[in-house]
Enzyme design. Structure first.
Site, PDB file in Angstrom:
ATOM      1  N   ARG A   1      56.125   9.611  16.275  1.00  0.00           N
ATOM      2  CA  ARG A   1      56.545  10.125  17.766  1.00  0.00           C
ATOM      3  C   ARG A   1      57.185  11.320  17.965  1.00  0.00           C
ATOM      4  O   ARG A   1      57.764  11.588  18.687  1.00  0.00           O
ATOM      5  CB  ARG A   1      57.145   8.756  18.540  1.00  0.00           C
ATOM      6  CG  ARG A   1      56.781   7.550  18.510  1.00  0.00           C
ATOM      7  CD  ARG A   1      55.143   7.679  19.176  1.00  0.00           C
ATOM      8  NE  ARG A   1      54.641   6.205  18.761  1.00  0.00           N
ATOM      9  CZ  ARG A   1      54.066   5.977  18.051  1.00  0.00           C
ATOM     10  NH1 ARG A   1      53.489   6.598  16.824  1.00  0.00           N
ATOM     11  NH2 ARG A   1      53.579   4.511  17.752  1.00  0.00           N
TER      12      ARG A   1
ATOM     13  N   SER B   1      56.473   2.745  26.389  1.00  0.00           N
ATOM     14  CA  SER B   1      57.701   2.490  25.666  1.00  0.00           C
ATOM     15  C   SER B   1      58.703   3.234  25.931  1.00  0.00           C
ATOM     16  O   SER B   1      58.433   4.661  25.616  1.00  0.00           O
ATOM     17  CB  SER B   1      57.240   2.389  23.871  1.00  0.00           C
ATOM     18  OG  SER B   1      56.391   1.371  23.747  1.00  0.00           O
TER      19      SER B   1
ATOM     20  N   GLU C   1      61.880   7.587  24.390  1.00  0.00           N
ATOM     21  CA  GLU C   1      60.484   8.471  23.761  1.00  0.00           C
ATOM     22  C   GLU C   1      60.268   9.476  24.988  1.00  0.00           C
ATOM     23  O   GLU C   1      59.413  10.327  24.620  1.00  0.00           O
ATOM     24  CB  GLU C   1      59.496   7.340  23.759  1.00  0.00           C
ATOM     25  CG  GLU C   1      58.133   7.892  23.197  1.00  0.00           C
ATOM     26  CD  GLU C   1      57.350   6.777  22.613  1.00  0.00           C
ATOM     27  OE1 GLU C   1      56.218   6.851  22.761  1.00  0.00           O
ATOM     28  OE2 GLU C   1      57.757   5.577  22.028  1.00  0.00           O
TER      29      GLU C   1
END
Length: 366
Positions: free
Chosen positions: A175, A252, A358
């Site tokens: 990520r 998320s 995130e």
């Protein structure tokens, strides 16, 4: 390449344009000026002009990974709306996909499936634009874009030049990439290498394999894999639906934490002390002797269940998935951040594990 944007042009929207309408959270105050760049020349020109004038600049994609402050952004916003997709056979059963940054990601994935190309099907249903996918190395159900990514075309904001950068030079990790949390470059287009023949990439994710009725490592028809992924995502509120507040989110909100090997025994001891020795603790190898834990599992075991409310209940954890923080219709950005802090601090206090957000936070912070 089809639909590359037509005649160069852009739509300026001035007068404190609200940014809430440009994010999937539907949160965020106004921008001083917003321009919709529907052609690559308009996009590069708008960024170069803002940089030359020394103006603050926010380059906006689909807004699916963005948290904007209630006070908005006191600067120039360029919204990417460039279009164009091309497929080129490169031999040996492989096809290169080139897509402009403003293409809707799921529409691109759907087209690869329609053409029987394997590789991206497990990334179905992820909201946002194609240009954002390499920035945070988008991944789901055992697949990351880094596995198929060939290169990106970037506008280097320091030099003002457009250059092609290979995937291996982007620092792609879990990520993350060198592009994330950096304003040094703007993604203009991306290229992926896919495989012809109608079969998916090997299925790696246990939940997906179970739904498909196959073993880990098996391949299935790409359309079947896409359908199964979309069904799983919908069940978790991860496919956008304006009528479903569980999808008013940034997906998320926390990344799965990665723990160094030296710290792992102490972390596991703290977890066992709270949940007991009989519960299986999800753990996954993360390379370099490190271990990835499940953020959702930790959040739930820390006492934050599905639907857990923040102050006033205007922001809540999704009723379908504890990793998504949602706007229930009247939340502010500060409502959402207060809930995020509560969850982050609770997990850290109970387990000694720090959760990192995130999404990209614009003029706000945890």
């Amino acid at each position: 390449m089809s639909g590359a944007g037509g005649t160069p042009g852009g739509t300026p929207l001035t007068g404190a344009s609200p940014l809430a309408g440009h994010t999937t959270l539907r949160l965020g105050g106004p921008a001083a000026e917003l321009v919709v760049a529907d052609h690559p020349d308009v996009l590069t020109g708008a960024v170069r002009d803002a940089d030359a004038a020394g103006r603050r600049l926010l380059v906006l994609g689909g807004g699916s990974n963005l948290v904007v402050a209630d006070g908005g952004f006191d600067g120039h916003v360029v919204k990417i709306a460039t279009r164009g997709v091309r497929f080129d056979s490169v031999g040996d059963g492989q096809v290169q996909l080139t897509a402009e940054a403003g293409e809707d990601w799921d529409a691109v994935v759907a087209e690869t499936v329609r053409q029987g190309l394997g590789g991206l099907e497990c990334l179905s249903g992820i909201p946002g634009l194609t240009g954002a996918t390499p920035v945070q190395n988008v991944g789901a159900y055992g697949v990351e874009v880094s596995e198929m990514l060939v290169s990106v075309d970037l506008l280097d904001r320091r030099s003002g030049q457009v250059r092609t950068v290979r995937a291996e030079d982007l620092g792609l990790t879990y990520r993350n990439s060198v592009l994330k949390h950096s304003d040094a470059a703007v993604v203009l287009r991306v290229r992926f290498l896919l495989r012809d023949g109608g079969l998916s990439a090997p299925v790696r994710y246990a939940e997906l394999a179970r739904v498909l009725g196959v073993e880990i490592g098996d391949r299935v028809e790409v359309a079947a894999a896409r359908e199964a992924v979309l069904a799983l995502r919908k069940g978790k509120g991860m496919v956008l639906d304006p009528a479903d507040h569980d999808t008013w989110s940034a997906g998320s909100f926390f990344t799965n934490p990665i723990v160094d090997q030296a710290d792992l025994p102490g972390v596991l001891d703290r977890i066992v002390a709270r949940v007991g020795p009989d519960q299986r603790i999800p753990q996954f190898p993360a390379g370099d002797g490190r271990t990835k834990l499940s953020a959702a599992w930790l959040i739930e075991r820390a006492g934050f269940g599905k639907g857990h409310p923040g102050p006033g209940g205007r922001a809540r954890l999704s009723t379908k998935h504890t990793l998504a923080l949602t706007n229930r219709g009247s939340a502010s950005t500060e409502d959402l951040l207060s809930l995020a802090r509560e969850v982050r601090d609770g997990v850290r206090e109970r387990f000694g594990v720090s959760l990192a957000p995130e999404p990209v936070l614009v003029d706000c912070a945890l």
